[in-house]
Design an enzyme around this catalytic site. Structure first.
Site, PDB file in Angstrom:
ATOM      1  N   GLY A  33       0.703  -1.078   0.071  1.00 13.13           N
ATOM      2  CA  GLY A  33       0.000   0.099   0.083  1.00 13.13           C
ATOM      3  C   GLY A  33       0.902   1.257  -0.008  1.00 13.13           C
ATOM      4  O   GLY A  33       2.094   1.235  -0.497  1.00 13.13           O
ATOM      5  N   HIS A  36       2.374   4.860  -4.985  1.00 11.98           N
ATOM      6  CA  HIS A  36       3.036   6.123  -5.451  1.00 11.98           C
ATOM      7  C   HIS A  36       3.098   5.691  -6.826  1.00 11.98           C
ATOM      8  O   HIS A  36       2.936   4.646  -7.296  1.00 11.98           O
ATOM      9  CB  HIS A  36       4.325   6.429  -4.740  1.00 11.98           C
ATOM     10  N   HIS A  39       4.730   2.433  -7.957  1.00 14.00           N
ATOM     11  CA  HIS A  39       3.629   1.142  -7.965  1.00 14.00           C
ATOM     12  C   HIS A  39       2.698   1.254  -9.162  1.00 14.00           C
ATOM     13  O   HIS A  39       2.492   0.218  -9.941  1.00 14.00           O
ATOM     14  CB  HIS A  39       2.726   1.265  -6.796  1.00 14.00           C
ATOM     15  N   VAL A 178      11.072   4.413 -10.707  1.00 15.53           N
ATOM     16  CA  VAL A 178      10.559   5.591 -11.042  1.00 15.53           C
ATOM     17  C   VAL A 178      11.041   6.719  -9.954  1.00 15.53           C
ATOM     18  O   VAL A 178      11.034   6.358  -8.919  1.00 15.53           O
ATOM     19  CB  VAL A 178       9.019   5.552 -10.864  1.00 15.53           C
TER      20      VAL A 178
END
Ligand code: PAF
Length: 280
Positions: A33, A36, A39, A178
């Site tokens: 969870g 961002h 993910h 990323v």
């Protein structure tokens, strides 16, 4: 439209049965969870590769060697579901704790070799926790492909080894890290940094990149690594836990980049432990 949130394995298996009957390919994106853009890039890759995408959200207590880190880990299920809505995910699997660790749970999946150094050495039990929960998530979701970020490169190798060793029929796919515009690798832990901390953290990637360029030219790692550690501290970090040059395939430490290699770093800032790695 937001995807259904399933909390019980039986519900997930029922969906999975229908998909497999229809000849569809299933992907899983395992997460804890606090989603961002990193993910979401995994979700995008999964959507392109497969007909059905399951995102799992489970903050796995077994992989936290530090109770404070577990207590502070952000839990943002509602916001996560909103972030996933535009991606057309088929299921968000948020298992109740007893679906992963039922009463009397007594098994551990432990990977040797690639799990031994760096994160494995600094965080005892961490990769046992990761390998155990990921083995369960692979078996529970029955996915044919799984997507992991290269930000946790060592984890990617540990999970790939585990799936191969246990004959779990799943392809483990690594996706590029990323980054923020500063170069800071996206991480759920960045949320715990102050504005100043975020600025300081932005120094890490340029230092790594410069070091990687020198190493690619054939220079010996040790003196350059020491200078880079000093530069990280001078930028405002509190501690460098490790800065290592390793073989990209088996993570053995290398004196120089004489084969495909990666640089790995773990460093502390404002009580937050940040990790990153780049190809040399
Ligand atoms: O990378 C993570 O978020 C976790 O380690 C994972 C793979 C979801 C296992 O809990």
């Amino acid at each position: 439209m937001s995807a259904p949130i399933l909390r019980r394995l039986a519900e997930l298996r029922a969906k999975h049965r229908d998909w497999i009957r229809a000849g569809e390919r299933v992907a899983v994106v395992p997460t804890m969870g606090a989603l961002h853009a990193g993910h979401l890039s995994l979700v995008e890759a999964a959507k392109l590769a497969c007909d059905r995408v399951i995102v799992t959200i489970f903050v796995n207590p077994k992989q936290f060697n530090n109770p404070e880190d577990l207590a502070n880990y952000p839990r943002t299920e509602h916001e996560d579901a909103i972030k996933l809505a535009p991606y057309g995910v088929d299921v968000i699997y948020v298992p109740d704790p007893d679906q992963i660790y039922p009463e009397g749970f007594a098994s551990t999946v432990s990977v040797a070799g690639v799990a031994d150094q760096m994160e494995g050495a600094c965080r005892p039990g961490h990769f046992d926790g990761v390998a155990t929960v990921v083995a369960k998530l692979f078996l529970q979701t029955g996915a044919q492909q799984a997507f992991f970020g290269e930000k946790d490169y060592q984890q990617l190798l540990v999970v790939r080894r585990m799936a191969r060793d246990l004959d779990i029929p799943i392809e483990v796919i690594g996706c590029p890290t990323v980054r923020e515009t500063s170069g800071l690798a996206m991480s759920s832990r960045n949320m715990r940094l102050s504005a100043t901390g975020l600025e300081t953290a932005g120094a890490l990637h340029p230092i790594l990149t410069e070091l990687a360029t020198r190493l690619a030219g054939g220079d010996i790692f040790v003196p350059l690594g020491k200078a880079a550690e000093a530069a990280i501290l001078a930028a405002g970090f509190d501690e460098v836990e490790y800065l290592s040059l390793c073989c990209a395939e088996d993570l053995t430490a290398l004196p120089r980049a004489d084969r495909p290699a990666r640089l790995f770093v773990a460093a502390w800032l404002e009580g937050v432990r940040l990790i990153d790695n780049i190809a040399v």
